[in-house]
Design a protein around this motif. Structure first.
Motif, PDB file in Angstrom:
ATOM      1  N   ALA A  35     -64.406  18.690  21.623  1.00 51.18           N
ATOM      2  CA  ALA A  35     -63.219  19.238  22.294  1.00 51.18           C
ATOM      3  C   ALA A  35     -62.601  20.383  21.502  1.00 51.18           C
ATOM      4  CB  ALA A  35     -62.189  18.137  22.495  1.00 51.18           C
ATOM      5  N   GLU A  36     -62.989  20.515  20.220  1.00 54.31           N
ATOM      6  CA  GLU A  36     -62.437  21.532  19.316  1.00 54.31           C
ATOM      7  C   GLU A  36     -60.912  21.444  19.238  1.00 54.31           C
ATOM      8  OE1 GLU A  36     -64.175  25.146  20.903  1.00 54.31           O
ATOM      9  OE2 GLU A  36     -65.943  24.915  19.620  1.00 54.31           O
ATOM     10  N   ALA A  37     -60.430  20.217  19.135  1.00 52.01           N
ATOM     11  CA  ALA A  37     -58.975  19.995  19.073  1.00 52.01           C
ATOM     12  C   ALA A  37     -58.433  20.355  17.693  1.00 52.01           C
ATOM     13  CB  ALA A  37     -58.673  18.541  19.398  1.00 52.01           C
ATOM     14  N   ASP A  38     -57.254  20.972  17.687  1.00 51.17           N
ATOM     15  CA  ASP A  38     -56.573  21.309  16.418  1.00 51.17           C
ATOM     16  C   ASP A  38     -55.694  20.155  15.936  1.00 51.17           C
ATOM     17  OD1 ASP A  38     -57.341  24.213  16.412  1.00 51.17           O
ATOM     18  OD2 ASP A  38     -56.169  24.174  18.270  1.00 51.17           O
ATOM     19  N   ILE A  39     -55.125  19.441  16.898  1.00 54.07           N
ATOM     20  CA  ILE A  39     -54.235  18.311  16.594  1.00 54.07           C
ATOM     21  C   ILE A  39     -54.687  17.140  17.456  1.00 54.07           C
ATOM     22  CG2 ILE A  39     -51.849  17.458  16.612  1.00 54.07           C
ATOM     23  CD1 ILE A  39     -50.983  20.484  16.596  1.00 54.07           C
ATOM     24  N   VAL A  40     -54.815  15.961  16.831  1.00 48.21           N
ATOM     25  CA  VAL A  40     -55.336  14.797  17.540  1.00 48.21           C
ATOM     26  C   VAL A  40     -54.370  13.630  17.386  1.00 48.21           C
ATOM     27  CG1 VAL A  40     -57.326  13.257  17.763  1.00 48.21           C
ATOM     28  CG2 VAL A  40     -57.660  15.591  16.930  1.00 48.21           C
ATOM     29  N   ALA A  41     -53.947  13.064  18.516  1.00 50.33           N
ATOM     30  CA  ALA A  41     -53.077  11.890  18.510  1.00 50.33           C
ATOM     31  C   ALA A  41     -53.902  10.693  18.975  1.00 50.33           C
ATOM     32  CB  ALA A  41     -51.890  12.114  19.450  1.00 50.33           C
ATOM     33  N   LEU A  42     -54.078   9.713  18.087  1.00 52.56           N
ATOM     34  CA  LEU A  42     -54.898   8.548  18.410  1.00 52.56           C
ATOM     35  C   LEU A  42     -54.026   7.297  18.505  1.00 52.56           C
ATOM     36  CD1 LEU A  42     -57.896   9.057  15.919  1.00 52.56           C
ATOM     37  CD2 LEU A  42     -57.730   9.842  18.280  1.00 52.56           C
ATOM     38  N   GLN A  43     -54.368   6.432  19.465  1.00 51.42           N
ATOM     39  CA  GLN A  43     -53.715   5.130  19.575  1.00 51.42           C
ATOM     40  C   GLN A  43     -54.778   4.034  19.423  1.00 51.42           C
ATOM     41  OE1 GLN A  43     -53.507   7.124  22.737  1.00 51.42           O
ATOM     42  NE2 GLN A  43     -52.215   8.460  21.498  1.00 51.42           N
ATOM     43  N   GLU A  44     -54.299   2.825  19.079  1.00 54.75           N
ATOM     44  CA  GLU A  44     -55.179   1.655  18.866  1.00 54.75           C
ATOM     45  C   GLU A  44     -56.203   1.917  17.757  1.00 54.75           C
ATOM     46  OE1 GLU A  44     -56.756  -0.511  22.217  1.00 54.75           O
ATOM     47  OE2 GLU A  44     -54.887  -0.340  23.343  1.00 54.75           O
ATOM     48  N   VAL A  45     -55.676   2.322  16.611  1.00 55.41           N
ATOM     49  CA  VAL A  45     -56.511   2.592  15.432  1.00 55.41           C
ATOM     50  C   VAL A  45     -56.429   1.387  14.490  1.00 55.41           C
ATOM     51  CG1 VAL A  45     -56.830   4.135  13.451  1.00 55.41           C
ATOM     52  CG2 VAL A  45     -56.073   5.073  15.647  1.00 55.41           C
ATOM     53  N   ASP A  46     -57.578   0.911  14.033  1.00 55.34           N
ATOM     54  CA  ASP A  46     -57.639  -0.203  13.071  1.00 55.34           C
ATOM     55  C   ASP A  46     -57.745   0.335  11.653  1.00 55.34           C
ATOM     56  OD1 ASP A  46     -57.626  -2.014  15.138  1.00 55.34           O
ATOM     57  OD2 ASP A  46     -59.493  -3.018  14.581  1.00 55.34           O
ATOM     58  N   VAL A  47     -56.961  -0.251  10.747  1.00 58.65           N
ATOM     59  CA  VAL A  47     -57.049   0.099   9.330  1.00 58.65           C
ATOM     60  C   VAL A  47     -57.198  -1.201   8.537  1.00 58.65           C
ATOM     61  CG1 VAL A  47     -55.743   1.020   7.362  1.00 58.65           C
ATOM     62  CG2 VAL A  47     -55.843   2.309   9.505  1.00 58.65           C
ATOM     63  N   LEU A  48     -58.327  -1.327   7.848  1.00 59.50           N
ATOM     64  CA  LEU A  48     -58.640  -2.488   6.999  1.00 59.50           C
ATOM     65  C   LEU A  48     -58.608  -3.811   7.766  1.00 59.50           C
ATOM     66  CD1 LEU A  48     -56.563  -1.465   3.814  1.00 59.50           C
ATOM     67  CD2 LEU A  48     -58.862  -0.753   4.450  1.00 59.50           C
ATOM     68  N   ARG A  49     -59.038  -3.780   9.022  1.00 60.89           N
ATOM     69  CA  ARG A  49     -59.058  -5.025   9.802  1.00 60.89           C
ATOM     70  C   ARG A  49     -60.442  -5.660   9.751  1.00 60.89           C
ATOM     71  NH1 ARG A  49     -55.389  -5.312  15.082  1.00 60.89           N
ATOM     72  NH2 ARG A  49     -55.444  -7.473  14.412  1.00 60.89           N
TER      73      ARG A  49
END
Length: 242
Positions: A35-49
């Motif tokens: 998509a060549e996105a400059d800014i990306v907003a992500l939801q439902e991201v797992d960290v150390l799960r």
């Protein structure tokens, strides 16, 4: 980096687990890169799960894209976290993150000031709740309590985006549309649904812009890859300063 416009992508990544049940953060990074996105907003991201192999998904995706990740956990249990991220290679300034009034699962928002050339842009990413009344309280909070204002209350052009769990006929959507512009209405011939990714029926993911910003175009990315990588389709908007 173009001074005139930026590409912003909002994407509910479903913990990087696709419709084929495969866990693959690399696939999500590929969608964003294409998509060549400059800014990306992500939801439902797992960290150390534990359920997703104990990795920091925000960091993994950002490093594959050679970008920086800012992450806010809406939910924390010991070191396991789950929430929203903003990823960009552009210089960033002030960050605000915190909870939103929630009835069921804990919800939050993340706001980052991003430098585009010599202009400041405020990007707010959120994932709203599943109950109508809860979503209205959350949206009211985002619109009224300084989330879309700069750190010193100065008016900075802003973007509010994410998975609102709200279709356009809902009270939550109408509340946002009263003071903000829906990128899909401003920048596309016909708004497209984003969920579920295989057979999209509902427009749940949104990008709204404040005064001072112009939407050049907005597209829901429907490819073989996006139909399998997550249960939501990504929404991409090209936005410039008025």
């Amino acid at each position: 980096m173009p001074d005139k416009s930026i590409k912003l992508l909002t994407y509910n990544v479903h913990s990087c687990i696709g419709n084929d049940r495969k866990l693959d953060p690399g696939r999500i990074a590929s969608v964003i890169a294409e998509a060549e996105a400059d800014i990306v907003a992500l939801q439902e991201v797992d960290v150390l799960r534990r359920r997703t192999g104990g990795v920091d998904q925000a960091h993994v995706i950002a490093s594959l894209l050679k970008m920086q990740a800012h992450f806010h956990p809406a939910l924390s249990i010991a070191e396991e976290q789950y929430g929203d991220a903003i990823i960009t290679a552009l210089p960033t300034g002030a960050v605000k993150a915190g909870p939103l009034p929630s009835i069921g699962e804990a919800r939050g928002a993340l706001s980052i000031e991003i430098l585009v050339g010599d202009r400041k842009l405020l990007v707010v990413n959120t994932h709203l709740g599943l109950r109508g009344r809860e979503r209205i309280r959350q949206m009211t909070t985002l619109l009224n309590s300084g989330w879309l204002r700069g750190p010193s209350d100065e008016p900075v052009p802003g973007i509010l985006c994410g998975d609102f769990n709200a279709i356009p006929s809902s009270a939550t959507y109408r509340l946002a549309a009263r003071s903000l512009t829906d990128a899909q209405l401003a920048g596309s011939a016909a708004p497209r649904a984003t969920f579920p990714s295989r057979y999209p029926l509902m427009r749940l993911d949104h990008i709204f812009v404040t005064e001072g910003l112009v939407v050049q175009r907005a597209t829901v990315l429907q490819t073989r890859l996006t139909r399998v990588a997550s249960d939501h389709l990504p929404l991409l908007a090209e936005i410039s300063f008025a």
